[in-house]
Design a protein around this motif. Structure first.
Motif, mmCIF file in Angstrom:
data_model
loop_
_atom_site.group_PDB
_atom_site.id
_atom_site.type_symbol
_atom_site.label_atom_id
_atom_site.label_comp_id
_atom_site.label_asym_id
_atom_site.label_seq_id
_atom_site.Cartn_x
_atom_site.Cartn_y
_atom_site.Cartn_z
ATOM 1 N N LEU A 1 -6.384 4.492 4.228
ATOM 2 C CA LEU A 1 -6.522 3.213 3.531
ATOM 3 C C LEU A 1 -6.758 2.170 4.610
ATOM 4 O O LEU A 1 -5.878 1.921 5.438
ATOM 5 N N ASN B 1 0.832 -1.207 0.000
ATOM 6 C CA ASN B 1 0.000 0.000 0.000
ATOM 7 C C ASN B 1 0.866 1.257 0.000
ATOM 8 O O ASN B 1 0.581 2.227 -0.712
ATOM 9 N N VAL C 1 -9.414 -1.139 1.667
ATOM 10 C CA VAL C 1 -8.513 -2.023 0.927
ATOM 11 C C VAL C 1 -8.506 -3.338 1.693
ATOM 12 O O VAL C 1 -7.795 -3.483 2.691
#
Length: 229
Positions: free
Chosen positions: A54, A17, A83
């Motif tokens: 995220l 990420n 995510v």
């Protein structure tokens, strides 16, 4: 810069990420934490340093959906992109009802992440730089009321990515090569080429060969604005 907090209990995924995030222009990393509990502690001291999160769902101590509920009570202005490997309808419904701006299912590609981040950056800048918005801007950037449906596009061309490619080209003051545009948008040259071919066939852009001092000639692309997506 848009400041991003990553909440992910798997160190390998957290690093992916991070790498994907830092490849997309306009974003910086505020921090990485490994549970919802850690995230709430982080935000209690750094809430003004985070614009976007995220967020994973499956985590120890406090899962992502529970964290999301707490976040909207304490810091409602911070946006969230999920995510996660959570694919159940209940998980998706819960995330959407709590205001996530995108939902990415693992495993995912860099292209999918870059589309989500580029789209978010566009909306973020619009909201930050305008006091009022016209319906056309709302439809295009927030509610996906585009005049061209996915059914009218080739299977390899995704409507939202097409909009991003077209918009970025329209913003350039000089012609761009595939490499230059791929770096601006944050997708691979291979993926980008199919969008450039489509836009050129539709008359939205034109290409010319530029001969440089060394190597083969380079194809340069420029927006001409014949059609609207």
């Amino acid at each position: 810069m848009i400041k991003v907090l990553i909440i992910e209990d798997d160190p390998m995924v957290a690093n992916i990420n991070k790498l994907y995030l830092l490849k997309v222009p306009g974003f910086s990393l505020a921090g990485i934490v490994h549970s919802g509990t850690e995230a709430l502690n982080f935000l209690s001291e750094n809430s003004r340093k985070v614009d976007l999160i995220l967020l994973d769902v499956f985590m120890p101590q406090m899962d992502g959906l529970t964290f999301l509920r707490e976040l909207k009570l304490k810091s409602p202005d911070i946006d969230v992109i999920m995510v996660t490997a959570a694919q159940s309808v209940d998980s998706v419904r819960a995330a959407l009802s709590r205001g996530v701006v995108d939902y990415i299912i693992k495993p995912f590609t860099y292209e999918r992440m870059s589309v989500a981040l580029n789209s978010y950056r566009s909306r973020y800048n619009i909201l930050r730089n305008n006091k009022s918005l016209e319906q056309t801007v709302l439809d295009k950037e927030f509610f996906s009321k585009e005049s061209t449906s996915d059914d009218s596009l080739p299977k390899s061309v995704e409507a939202h990515t097409l909009c991003i490619v077209k918009d970025r080209l329209a913003q350039q003051i000089r012609p761009c090569s595939t490499q230059e545009l791929a770096e601006i948008i944050g997708i691979s040259r291979v993926s980008l080429r199919k969008y450039l071919i489509y836009l050129e066939n539709m008359g939205d852009i034109k290409s010319t060969l530029t001969y440089r001092h060394k190597g083969r000639p380079t194809q340069m692309y420029q927006y001409v604005g014949k059609n609207d997506i």
